[in-house]
Structures are given as structure tokens and as C-alpha cells.
Write a protein that holds these residues in place. Sequence first.
Motif, short mmCIF file in Angstrom:
data_model
loop_
_atom_site.label_atom_id
_atom_site.label_comp_id
_atom_site.label_asym_id
_atom_site.label_seq_id
_atom_site.Cartn_x
_atom_site.Cartn_y
_atom_site.Cartn_z
N TRP A 288 9.12 1.20 11.86
CA TRP A 288 7.94 1.62 12.66
C TRP A 288 7.01 2.19 11.78
O TRP A 288 5.69 2.43 12.24
N THR A 289 7.36 2.56 10.34
CA THR A 289 6.11 3.18 9.82
C THR A 289 5.35 2.38 8.85
O THR A 289 4.51 2.69 8.16
N ILE A 290 5.85 1.01 8.84
CA ILE A 290 4.96 -0.15 8.24
C ILE A 290 3.56 -0.13 8.46
O ILE A 290 2.76 -0.29 7.69
N PRO A 291 3.15 -0.10 9.84
CA PRO A 291 1.82 -0.09 10.35
C PRO A 291 0.96 1.11 9.62
O PRO A 291 -0.17 1.04 9.53
N ALA A 292 1.78 2.26 9.11
CA ALA A 292 1.06 3.34 8.51
C ALA A 292 1.03 3.37 7.03
O ALA A 292 0.54 4.51 6.50
N ASN A 293 1.55 2.19 6.32
CA ASN A 293 1.74 2.14 5.02
C ASN A 293 0.40 2.31 4.36
O ASN A 293 -0.91 1.76 4.77
N LYS A 294 0.23 3.06 3.22
CA LYS A 294 -1.15 3.29 2.60
C LYS A 294 -0.94 3.00 1.15
O LYS A 294 -2.06 2.87 0.48
N ALA A 295 0.35 2.78 0.64
CA ALA A 295 0.39 2.56 -0.68
C ALA A 295 1.98 2.03 -1.20
O ALA A 295 2.88 2.26 0.06
N ILE A 296 2.28 1.70 -2.38
CA ILE A 296 3.54 1.41 -2.57
C ILE A 296 3.80 2.43 -3.77
O ILE A 296 2.79 2.47 -4.80
N CYS A 297 5.03 2.88 -3.97
CA CYS A 297 5.24 3.93 -5.20
C CYS A 297 6.24 3.33 -6.04
O CYS A 297 7.19 2.62 -5.61
N ALA A 298 5.82 3.23 -7.48
CA ALA A 298 6.82 2.72 -8.47
C ALA A 298 7.02 4.00 -9.35
O ALA A 298 6.31 4.66 -9.13
N ASN A 299 7.88 3.89 -10.37
CA ASN A 299 8.38 4.90 -11.21
C ASN A 299 7.81 4.33 -12.74
O ASN A 299 8.47 3.16 -13.29
N LYS A 300 6.93 4.86 -13.31
CA LYS A 300 6.31 4.41 -14.60
C LYS A 300 7.08 4.38 -15.65
O LYS A 300 7.02 3.79 -16.60
N ASP A 301 8.28 5.18 -15.36
CA ASP A 301 9.47 5.22 -16.62
C ASP A 301 10.57 4.22 -16.35
O ASP A 301 11.58 4.17 -16.88
N VAL A 302 10.44 3.58 -15.14
CA VAL A 302 11.48 2.62 -14.85
C VAL A 302 11.03 1.02 -15.25
O VAL A 302 9.93 0.69 -15.09
N MET A 303 12.20 0.43 -15.63
CA MET A 303 11.97 -0.98 -15.99
C MET A 303 12.01 -2.15 -14.70
O MET A 303 13.04 -1.94 -14.42
N TYR A 304 11.21 -2.87 -14.71
CA TYR A 304 11.04 -3.83 -13.54
C TYR A 304 11.33 -5.18 -13.86
O TYR A 304 11.17 -5.51 -15.19
N THR A 305 11.61 -6.06 -13.02
CA THR A 305 11.81 -7.55 -13.56
C THR A 305 11.29 -8.41 -12.21
O THR A 305 10.72 -7.84 -11.25
N LEU A 306 11.29 -9.72 -12.51
CA LEU A 306 11.13 -10.67 -11.39
C LEU A 306 12.28 -11.39 -11.05
O LEU A 306 13.26 -11.85 -11.79
#
Length: 993
Positions: free
Chosen positions: A270-288
Motif C-alpha cells: 500500500w506504500t508503493i503509491p507514496a514512493n519517492k526514492a529508492i535507497c542503495a548502500n554505497k558500500d555494497v556491491m551490486y550485480t545484474l
Amino acid sequence: MPGQVYTKAVRRFSKAPRCLEGKPGYSKTLNLPKTAFGPKIPRDKVRDQLIKATSEDLYKWQESRDSNSTNGEFILHDGPPYANGDLHMGHALNKICKDIINRFQLIYNGKKIKYQPGWDCHGLPIEMKVENQLSNAQFKDPVETRRACKEWAQAQIENQKSQFRQLAIMTDFDKPYITMQHKYEINQLRVFIKLAELGLLSQQLKPVWWGCETQTALAEAELEYNDNHKSVAIYVKFPIVSEGLKKYIPKKHQEQGKNLHFLIWTSTPWTIPANKAICANKDVMYTLITSDKEVLVVAENLADTVIELAPDSNFQKTNVQIPGSELVGEQYINPANEDNVKRPVLHGDHVVVTTGTGLVHTAPAHGRDDYLVAKHNNISLEESIVNNQGRYVEGKNSGLPPGFAKLASHKVNEVKTNMQCVEIMKLHNMIYHMNKSFKHSYPYDWRSLTPVVQRATPQWFVNVEKIKPEALKALENVEFSPAGGYSRLKAFVENRSEWCISRQRCWGVPLPIVYNIQTNEPVLDLEVLEYTVGKIAEFGTDEWFVKENDIGRWLPDKLDGTKYYKGQDTMDVWFDSGTSWSTLRNDIKECNDVDAPLADIYLEGSDQHRGWFQSSLLNKIIYSGVVRKGVDVFDAKAPFKTVITHGFITDGKGQKMSKSKGNIFSPKEAIEGCKKPLTPYLGTDGLRLWVASSNYKQDVSFNPEILNRVSDMGKKYRLTFKYILGNLYGFKEEQEKEGLASNYDLSLLDRYVLHTLYTLQQTCFDNYSEYNFSRVVSSINAHVNSVLSALYFDVSKDCLYTDASDSPRRKAIQFVLNETLKCYILALAPIQPLLVQEVWSQHTGQEDASPFKQQQGYFKVLQKYENHELAEQFNTFFNLRDLVNKEIEMLKENKFFKNKLELELQFYIDDKSSSMHGFLKQVETYLEDLFLVSKVSLLNEPIDGDMVPIEIKGEKILLNITLSDQHKCPRCWKFIADEEETLCKKCDSVVNT
């Protein structure tokens, strides 16, 4: 079982034993017990009289004493129970524990007790209760609602008072403190003024926990976590519209890379309509991770877990590594919104890679971490898209994006609404995975027991961060029982940075703030606040809720009353009760003028570490603050010297008692007894005994089996006192205490019993001092069973009944019984006030005599009776007696005798210098009573034939057991008479002299 042996023994002592009745004429020559003290627990009027005498009358007496006749003041501050409904067993546990401590301080330490009962009256439960009784028009009028709430609360106070009185609580119930009293409310408002004076108060638009049923903000202390809450949990794809990450897409996936998405996880669709941003952690490694249609960005550590949940088997992990710092600043859209607004990726320290995807959906109006990240990144916070009832806001300015507009007025906490949100997102290919029954821990409103939400609304906050160091410093000087309470309370304070004190209800103390009609800005001018509070002190808090177009009467002349309006928020009820320390002095200003803590003890349930203990500490630190040369200075002193906590009440299955489970048991039912479940009549003291015998610092079990054991325990005490009182008939304590012992020819056994009494007294004192009531009870029970029942009563009964009434040995035994009576009165007085009052009235012959009013030290056993060497000698002798009794039992099984009094024991000890020989010689005149036989001889030479060898601590003893060659005395029934049907020498001298 020791208890069974004891009961049988005392029943023998309660009336003349058959063996002592003798032939007609002899029974009248016996010193039979005489007492009007009965074995039955008092009921009805007698019980009520005892309660009054030992509680309210006693409290008023001790309160009126001259300070010179006391050893100072002892203050136990009563945490106010809520004025709503009948008492439950938790109330009984709480109040009785407090009363035991107060009575201990009175009778042991001679303190003047200050214990004022309190009641907490404001808040939702009462307001919700009266809602059902009011018409719609009345309910909409806050003044009318407050009137009904006040009447309800007062009625509940009177109801609870009458029930508390049945617990024999030593206090004056006619002089309580009540949080809805005018003086109390004004003191609370003076603490509020301190918030403004010290700059600790601010109004902020930020997310708070919100009760959708109760329609108000909630503090953390007002939440209960349901570990089995079920939510709809989803993994959601947000299309990336920026170009920065495309360089990481492998060439072979360039086509799929056109559909590049961030993947987030949430359990609140129910909070998705109120989404304003996505948070990531700059010290974490991401992938695809890729499929034949799209590419998703996730945390590298979580990629395998995410792939396992894939909607098809095409998803695979790549070797691509993308630093979290590369994600920050990228942009995405929420297709379901249908607004095409680009939103940013932000850094968030709260992002972890233990669960989810390593990317966190951020709705600043509906989450604390979300709010803090938005504030740090200068993202403007809008009011919640959810209204007071927990429904999506309706209308053009609702804040709902176009794609979700059709959900307006839907209740967000319902599964149906969450599924509708999911369906809307499915239309835009945003759902990666869904779990309709995700079980996890989730906060509920402790009043309505329904799930809460977080929503941003304008609320008033206290800056706890600023006073936290002082609060933690104050805790260092507080004693905690159990000791773990320190870490628990410390953690709650450490983890708190703000305190939301505003509530959107009318039954409470108003926040005395006025707002500008044009701007809605609050007026926090200190002069205005003080003036307004002064007028509330004059008019009363109810008047604040009267509707007025001109509020000039509440404002100083410099403000135009037509340009302002009164705020309608009320204070958090924890702020109410958290100022109760202000009642501990004549005026709240005096509370800052003392060097020591205001109260010696605060005692409540363990849940109050996050509630009353914490709010009391914070409010006391706040009120101590002063501004000196532009610097805020606080006096780091907690309102309490010691904090004691108890557990909750559970049933026989270990389940916490609650109305919803139907396992509630009331104090009245415990006192009076029940048919279903079958429980005995305990009386007031029986219920108190259950409390004292429990390990109250943990959760306490309450069930019929336990009550039956407690009932048996109480009966033992009564039978013990009955036996002692009966055998003290005619005894007068005529000398001063220090000289008493010299007036009696005390045997070694008498001195040993006096030693055990002194030891018992010290053990009880130490355990009372450490608030360990169960050890007090177990120590008393052990003494009753092992010293009185199994030894002294049995050994002494023949002398008490058959000796001359003024014989030296009988008088000595009576002296010991008198000391036993006093020792037991002192030991049991805090726990069994009705019983000791009843006993003392019988003993003194004065109904109005009170053991609690005796001069301090009167009941104490003198230290000169302490004799550990003698105790060790008796312990060695008891080993010998046990071995002898085993031999006697074998002879009985072989039908060698019928009655133990037929026997004669003969001992031979070759080493006349041995400790055992010396001990037996010292007690030789009453050895037959120690062994409960007719005769015991110490032989100079061993008997020809077999004697039973016994070894005690290396000392060798020979034993011979034989039938007495004399005849049974018709008066004492010992086999020591020279001829048949004639009296023995002792009985003859008593009867015929």
C-alpha cells in the motif's frame, strides 16, 4: 512428605492426645492447651475488621507519629493503574509486593511509610468506552465527551478502591493522587513549559506510528508486536530511465538491457503509491541478473536468493559487479503511478544485504528511515496519503498518483487493498514475485489490538537526544532488582532520540498551544505559554475544549484573541503518568530542592522499562533543567533510588492471562475460592502468601494446584500459632528482654531452638532487604517443618502437658515458645498481616493491640542466642537419632513392639571423653523425649550379647533397644511406673503434691 508429617504432628498437639487423657480424673491434672485462636481462616465481618485494623487504620497511625519516634521516612511511589475495569491478578501481585516492602520497613526498620495510591485516568480505553454511551451529537462535543470520561473514570476508581482494600494494603485510599485532578494536571503543564523554555519542544511533519481504529499517534511504548502477523510481500521492478548503469550491461544482454530495472522488496504494498526514492548502500556491491526479456539490479550477495524466486527459469546471475556508489544518483519511474515522474536513487545507511534485494523502496511519509534519508537529501515531505482512519485520502489534493486514484477511501491495512495495489502494478509488469502470507513481527495498537501504520502528520516532539546523556548518567546511581533491569532501561533510553507527545483525542491534558488562524503557525513564545497555563489553572482543562471564536481570555493583552485558535491535541498518557513524581512533595517546585531521589522505590511490571520508568526519568530530568548564561544545565538525578520489576501472570499452561483467552482469574475469586476451577478459600492472607511464595521477578504461574499448596501452607501457620498460644496459657513475660533468659533454666535443646530462631530472623531480614520474599517463605517453612514439627513440639509436649505448671523446665520451654511466637510474628508480619494481628490480639488479650505498633526491636531474637557450635553438636546428634530410628523401624516391622513408648534405649560409648558422650550426658535428663521413648540410659559397661554398632563422625557407639521392664503410667503413658495402674514418680509428685 514433610508437609504431611507436619500436619499430622500438629493435629496431635492441637488437642489433648488420647494417650494423655488417662483415666477419669487424670485429664484434669494435665496442662492442656488453652486458646480461643481457631484453625479456620476468618471470613466476612471478622476479616473486614482485621483488614481495616491492619491497613488503613494502621497507616493513619504510623503517618501521625512524631518524626522523633521513627527512623526516617520511606517512600514507595505507586505506579498508577488504569482506572478501567475490575482488578486482575497482575494488580494483586503488584500491590501486595509493594505492601510487603512497606510493612517490612515499618516493623523491622521503624520507618515512617509514605505510600499514596494513584490512578491513571486519561487516554483511549476510557474515551472509547464512553463513545458507545453517547449520542452522535454528544460524542462530537469534546466537553461532553470529557464529562462522560471523567464520570466513568471516577466510578472505576471507586470500584477498584473497594477491591484493593480486600488485599489489606497499608495506605489511605481516601487520599490518592489521580492524573485527572486539577493540581496534578497543572503540575504536568509546568513540566511542559520546561520543554519550551529549554528548547526541547518542536512541531514536525514526520511519520509516526498511527492507530487506525483509535485515530491517534502512538508512542513506541503503546505498541505490542504480533510475531505471527501476515502481510502481502512483493518484489517490485522499477524501470531505470537514466543512462549511467547501461555501461555495465554485457554485450550479449544489450537487447534485454533495454528493460533495465531496480528490484525492491516490501511487505507494505500500500506504500508503493507514496514512493519517492529508492535507497542503495554505497558500500555494497551490486550485480545484474538477466532473463531473455529484462535485466534487474540487485545486491550481489542476494542474487542467488532472488533468482530462486524468479517467475520463470530464465533468470541467471552475471559476473558484473557494480559499486553501490554508482547507483546513487541514478533515476527510475513508477509506471503504476501514471505520472512519469523521475525519482532518484539515494544512499541509505539502513540498507543491508541480509534479506530482500539490497535496494529499499522509500516512502518518506510512511517510514522513519525513509523520512531521515529524504530530509538529508532535501526531498520535501508531503503529508500522508492515508487519513486518520487508515484509508487512502480522497479528493483532488489526496496525494494519490493518477494510477492509484481509484483506491481512494480504501483501508490500507486490509489484504484486499494490498492485493488491489499489486494488481495495478501487474498491469504495468512491475511484479517479480509475491507471497500472500508472509509471516513476520509487526506492531499493533495495544488498545485496539489492530495493526498500525506509519503516516506523516504534524506532531509535537520532545528532543530526547539533548537530555539523553543526563538521563543515562542518572541511571548509573539507581539500583535495579533484578539487576538486568539496568541494561534494559538503559537500552530503551539510548535507542530513543525523540518522544512524540501529541495525541489526536480529547480525553487528556491539552497541549496549551494556540495557532495563527492565517498561517496555522503555533505560538511558542514562553510568556504566552506561561500565561495560557496560568489561565488553565484558573479555568480548568475542560474549559480549553469549549468552542470559541475569540480566545482572548487565554492570551495576554498583546495578542488579539480573534486571530488565533486553540490547538485540540492532548498529551501522551505516558507524559501524564511520567510526572507523577510531582506528588511526592508538597509542591512540584520542591521536587528540585532535594539531594536524594524523590522515592526510595518504584516497583512495576517489566514492561514499564519502556513505559513509566522511562517517562518518569525523562520528565524528571527535563524539569530539573535551567538556563544559565545561555547554557542548558540539568540535574542528573532520577526520581527513584531503586527500580524493582515483576513478571506477568500465567495460567497452568504457561499462557499469559488475558480476557481474550478466557483464562482470567480475579483476586476476589482467589480470596473466596471457586467451584470452577475448584479452588480453596484462601482469604486475604492466603492470596498474599501466594504472592510472597512466588518468584515474582519472573512470570508467575497461577493455577488451582498452586492455590491448594498455598492453602495448606496457610493452615500450617495457623496450627503452629494455635499450638504455641495454647501452651503459653498462664505464661507472663514479666522481665525486661535482656534479663529474660537468666530467669529460666534453659536446656541445650532450648538454646539450640533459640539459635535457629535467631538464624531464621537474620535470614528473613536479609531476604526482605533484597526483596526476595519467596526465600523468606521457604525459610519459615523449613523452620516450621524441621525444627518445630519434627523436633521441638514433639520433644516438649510431654513436659508441657504432664510437668507441674511451674516446673523450671516447663517455664523454660514456654519462654522459648514465646520467643518463637514473636520471631514468627516478625517474620510473617509483612506477608500475613491479618494472621499476626489475630495472633497478637489473642496473645495480649487486647483486640486493639497491634504487633506493628510495638517498640522497634521488641520482636527480635537477641544475638546472644546465636551458637553455631551448639548447632553443630545437635546436627551430629540428629544423625545419631536418624540411625537409631531406622533400627526402631525395623523392630516395628518385625512386630517387636506396638507403641514406641514401650521402648528403652541403652547406649554405651567406650571413650568417655568423646564429644558425643559429653553431649549425651548434658541432655541426659530429657534423652527419652529427644528419642520419643520411655527411657534412655548411658551405660558404664556394654551389655553382654549383641549391641548394634553405630559410627558418627568416627566415634563408635553401641546401641541396645529393649522393651521397658516397667509399667505404663495412666497419666503420661510412659512405661516408667513401678506398678500396674499406678502413677510414675513424676506424675505422682504433680498430682499428689
